[in-house]
Design a protein around this motif. Structure first.
Motif, PDB file in Angstrom:
ATOM      1  N   LEU A  19       1.336  -1.054   0.088  1.00 24.74           N
ATOM      2  CA  LEU A  19      -0.225  -0.222   0.171  1.00 24.74           C
ATOM      3  C   LEU A  19       0.418   1.520  -0.090  1.00 24.74           C
ATOM      4  CD1 LEU A  19      -2.661  -0.784   3.053  1.00 24.74           C
ATOM      5  CD2 LEU A  19      -2.744  -0.976   0.342  1.00 24.74           C
ATOM      6  N   PRO A  20       0.355   2.068  -0.855  1.00 20.82           N
ATOM      7  CA  PRO A  20       1.368   3.346  -1.194  1.00 20.82           C
ATOM      8  C   PRO A  20       1.265   4.004   0.364  1.00 20.82           C
ATOM      9  CG  PRO A  20      -0.683   3.588  -2.252  1.00 20.82           C
ATOM     10  CD  PRO A  20      -0.426   2.321  -1.993  1.00 20.82           C
ATOM     11  N   HIS A  21       2.446   5.182   0.570  1.00 12.92           N
ATOM     12  CA  HIS A  21       2.226   6.034   1.396  1.00 12.92           C
ATOM     13  C   HIS A  21       1.958   5.662   2.707  1.00 12.92           C
ATOM     14  CE1 HIS A  21       1.637   8.642  -1.398  1.00 12.92           C
ATOM     15  NE2 HIS A  21       0.589   8.795  -2.109  1.00 12.92           N
ATOM     16  N   ILE A  22       2.077   5.057   3.291  1.00 13.02           N
ATOM     17  CA  ILE A  22       1.535   3.861   4.352  1.00 13.02           C
ATOM     18  C   ILE A  22       3.066   3.065   5.622  1.00 13.02           C
ATOM     19  CG2 ILE A  22       0.930   1.888   6.795  1.00 13.02           C
ATOM     20  CD1 ILE A  22      -2.294   2.819   3.773  1.00 13.02           C
ATOM     21  N   VAL A  56       2.737  -1.946   4.627  1.00 19.09           N
ATOM     22  CA  VAL A  56       1.818  -2.921   4.458  1.00 19.09           C
ATOM     23  C   VAL A  56       1.578  -3.989   3.380  1.00 19.09           C
ATOM     24  CG1 VAL A  56       0.193  -2.966   5.245  1.00 19.09           C
ATOM     25  CG2 VAL A  56       0.879  -1.443   6.071  1.00 19.09           C
ATOM     26  N   GLY A  88       3.083  11.494  11.399  1.00 16.36           N
ATOM     27  CA  GLY A  88       1.827  11.867   9.668  1.00 16.36           C
ATOM     28  C   GLY A  88       1.926  13.382   9.417  1.00 16.36           C
ATOM     29  N   ARG A 109       5.313   9.950  -0.091  1.00 14.54           N
ATOM     30  CA  ARG A 109       5.227  10.836   1.532  1.00 14.54           C
ATOM     31  C   ARG A 109       4.981   9.534   2.482  1.00 14.54           C
ATOM     32  NH1 ARG A 109       0.397  14.193   3.991  1.00 14.54           N
ATOM     33  NH2 ARG A 109       0.269  13.466   6.302  1.00 14.54           N
ATOM     34  N   ILE A 111       3.057   8.309   6.038  1.00 13.53           N
ATOM     35  CA  ILE A 111       2.347   8.176   7.557  1.00 13.53           C
ATOM     36  C   ILE A 111       2.782   6.815   7.728  1.00 13.53           C
ATOM     37  CG2 ILE A 111       0.691   7.886   8.534  1.00 13.53           C
ATOM     38  CD1 ILE A 111      -1.021   9.712   6.264  1.00 13.53           C
ATOM     39  N   ILE A 113       2.991   4.175  11.154  1.00 12.14           N
ATOM     40  CA  ILE A 113       2.658   3.887  12.312  1.00 12.14           C
ATOM     41  C   ILE A 113       3.639   3.029  13.290  1.00 12.14           C
ATOM     42  CG2 ILE A 113       1.146   2.061  13.341  1.00 12.14           C
ATOM     43  CD1 ILE A 113      -0.053   2.147  10.613  1.00 12.14           C
TER      44      ILE A 113
ATOM     45  N   LEU B  19      -4.184  11.219   0.160  1.00  7.99           N
ATOM     46  CA  LEU B  19      -4.353  10.119   0.865  1.00  7.99           C
ATOM     47  C   LEU B  19      -4.720   9.227   0.430  1.00  7.99           C
ATOM     48  CD1 LEU B  19      -1.208  11.136   2.662  1.00  7.99           C
ATOM     49  CD2 LEU B  19      -1.290  11.197   0.409  1.00  7.99           C
ATOM     50  N   PRO B  20      -4.954   8.433  -0.408  1.00  6.73           N
ATOM     51  CA  PRO B  20      -4.980   6.936  -0.465  1.00  6.73           C
ATOM     52  C   PRO B  20      -5.084   6.191   0.445  1.00  6.73           C
ATOM     53  CG  PRO B  20      -3.171   6.827  -2.483  1.00  6.73           C
ATOM     54  CD  PRO B  20      -3.644   7.912  -1.110  1.00  6.73           C
ATOM     55  N   HIS B  21      -5.958   5.211   0.951  1.00  8.52           N
ATOM     56  CA  HIS B  21      -5.924   4.222   1.831  1.00  8.52           C
ATOM     57  C   HIS B  21      -5.539   3.803   3.726  1.00  8.52           C
ATOM     58  CE1 HIS B  21      -5.392   1.423  -1.046  1.00  8.52           C
ATOM     59  NE2 HIS B  21      -4.394   2.067  -2.341  1.00  8.52           N
ATOM     60  N   ILE B  22      -5.729   5.650   3.674  1.00 10.29           N
ATOM     61  CA  ILE B  22      -5.577   5.757   4.943  1.00 10.29           C
ATOM     62  C   ILE B  22      -6.486   6.702   5.143  1.00 10.29           C
ATOM     63  CG2 ILE B  22      -4.539   8.144   6.598  1.00 10.29           C
ATOM     64  CD1 ILE B  22      -1.767   7.112   4.202  1.00 10.29           C
ATOM     65  N   ASP B  61      -0.571  17.424   7.766  1.00 10.66           N
ATOM     66  CA  ASP B  61      -0.501  16.545   8.483  1.00 10.66           C
ATOM     67  C   ASP B  61      -1.502  16.018   9.116  1.00 10.66           C
ATOM     68  OD1 ASP B  61       2.114  17.716   8.372  1.00 10.66           O
ATOM     69  OD2 ASP B  61       1.954  18.887  10.097  1.00 10.66           O
ATOM     70  N   VAL B  62      -1.162  14.580   9.997  1.00  7.18           N
ATOM     71  CA  VAL B  62      -2.360  13.741   9.993  1.00  7.18           C
ATOM     72  C   VAL B  62      -3.692  14.413  10.860  1.00  7.18           C
ATOM     73  CG1 VAL B  62      -3.313  12.225  11.155  1.00  7.18           C
ATOM     74  CG2 VAL B  62      -1.385  11.748   9.541  1.00  7.18           C
ATOM     75  N   ASP B  63      -2.600  15.339  12.316  1.00  9.17           N
ATOM     76  CA  ASP B  63      -3.285  15.342  12.940  1.00  9.17           C
ATOM     77  C   ASP B  63      -4.443  17.010  12.720  1.00  9.17           C
ATOM     78  OD1 ASP B  63      -1.919  14.124  15.104  1.00  9.17           O
ATOM     79  OD2 ASP B  63      -0.827  15.264  16.236  1.00  9.17           O
ATOM     80  N   VAL B  86      -4.464   2.710  15.446  1.00 11.89           N
ATOM     81  CA  VAL B  86      -4.795   2.182  14.092  1.00 11.89           C
ATOM     82  C   VAL B  86      -5.786   0.869  14.117  1.00 11.89           C
ATOM     83  CG1 VAL B  86      -3.777   2.145  11.675  1.00 11.89           C
ATOM     84  CG2 VAL B  86      -2.786   3.746  13.383  1.00 11.89           C
TER      85      VAL B  86
END
Lengths: 248, 248
Positions: A19-22, A56, A88, A109, A111, A113, B19-22, B61-63, B86
């Motif tokens: 999965l991208p971005h994670i 992931v 993030g 980019r 994010i 965990i 962003l995809p998947h998040i 940013d995520v927050d 998560v």
């Protein structure tokens, strides 16, 4: 194959698999006797060190990914890992990887965990892979410079671990099966980074009601043979779930 | 425009912006007087309810995304939000959205970052948007059926909140500026879901050293005028950071 070719090949695979971005980053604390260490690695072509991490798979649970990533670094499959925070901010990867081409997987980019674990470092043999130059235990009293925001991730994990000393039991798998109260106290002191009052520690620890006191004491030359304890695993596990006996 | 057309339009926008998947899901607990509620909404075309949620913009940013999402639901911009876990199993979205076309944004695999907040529900007016039929406070003693894994997310948030009662102060912004010990105890009882011993509660709470005791007491007809307290905000904030005075 040079380093850049290798990263490009891995990049193409990564776009297929993950999965991208994670991303996932693992802070693995290793305790033994009197020191606390953290597992770090050095990617090829980088001067600074990083936490063991990965991505992931498209059809993989996040927790399973964390275990897979850590197993690849430690050879151990059943490490108790705990998610503690997501990192993030938009620019968290900069400037560590800006020397790489912008379309490379690693330049996205991410994010991330964060997971942490606390293990007996004698049980684990760090594994170097083909995109790293090194994977080693480093003592927390003298850590090298870290890439990206990995120092923040490490510090947040250590803070989390320290706070959890107030409401979770600790020590199983880190101490021998039978241990003395001073040995248990030493574990707490190493994690906290300061010394504790012996009487207070013993009183509080016994009040938690997770220890079994043994009649025998350890053989040795000292005037006073120290009393041996072990964890009452049933009560210990219950306290892991529901918190130590300090609640309302 | 029917519901499906609306979701398709939103889907196209989402691929551009986020962003995809998040994803992000927010568990907003609302306390007032004697009840604890949670903020839920109902997407158009679905029978079950869901937590307020959304996605992370490509340059956000995520927050900040969590705050933006919650502001859209509550009209309030400075809610104290805390990341707690998560949710990343592969099939967590099924079967709630399987009636939608598979290429729709909402049908992706999402790894969701859970945030929670605890507010005074009188301070907030829930906001319905154009893809929802309703956005309401629901009492935790009678929650409706929830979509996807939102019940798990809610339960995990409540567990986290309950555990944090053991090491974090609580009550600021939820109680009037001056309050009685029974009022503070009631807040703990509502969150924990059981009653507490009055003497133990008072002793423990005073030992935390985060309260200021006032000389005056509240006027009223009772035989005994209850003593009024307020939070010592400096000590309260210090305990929010470093934990309550129960540590090693």
């Amino acid at each position: 194959m040079n380093d850049l070719q290798l990263f490009k090949e891995r990049s193409n695979e990564a776009y297929e698999i993950y999965l991208p971005h994670i991303s996932i980053d693992c802070v693995v604390f290793g305790f033994h006797d009197t020191s606390l260490k953290v597992l770090l690695l050095k990617l090829k072509g980088l001067e600074s060190w990083g936490l063991p991490g990965g991505y992931v798979q498209k059809n993989e649970d996040v927790d399973a990914a964390a275990h897979r990533i850590l197993e690849a670094r430690t050879g151990v499959s059943r490490i108790f890992l705990e998610q503690f925070k997501v990192f993030g901010t938009v620019n968290r990867s900069e400037p560590s990887l800006t020397h790489m081409p912008p379309d490379l997987w690693y330049r996205q980019r991410f994010i991330s965990i964060g997971y942490y674990a606390l293990v007996n470092y004698k049980d684990i043999v760090p594994q170097v892979d083909d995109i790293s130059d090194a994977c080693e235990w480093k003592d927390i009293t003298g850590l090298p410079e870290m890439m990206m925001d990995h120092e923040l991730i490490y510090k947040t994990a250590l803070e989390t671990l320290r706070k959890q000393l107030n409401y979770k039991p600790i020590g199983y798998n880190l101490l021998p099966e039978e241990f003395t109260m001073p040995e248990l106290q030493k574990l707490y002191e190493i994690i906290l980074g300061y010394t504790l009052n012996r009487g207070n520690f013993q009183r509080k620890m016994l009040a938690y009601d997770i220890l079994i006191k043994h009649d025998k004491s350890r053989k040795g030359g000292a005037h006073r043979s120290p009393i041996l304890y072990s964890f009452d695993t049933e009560k210990y596990n219950k306290a892991l779930e529901g918190g130590l006996n300090t609640g309302w």
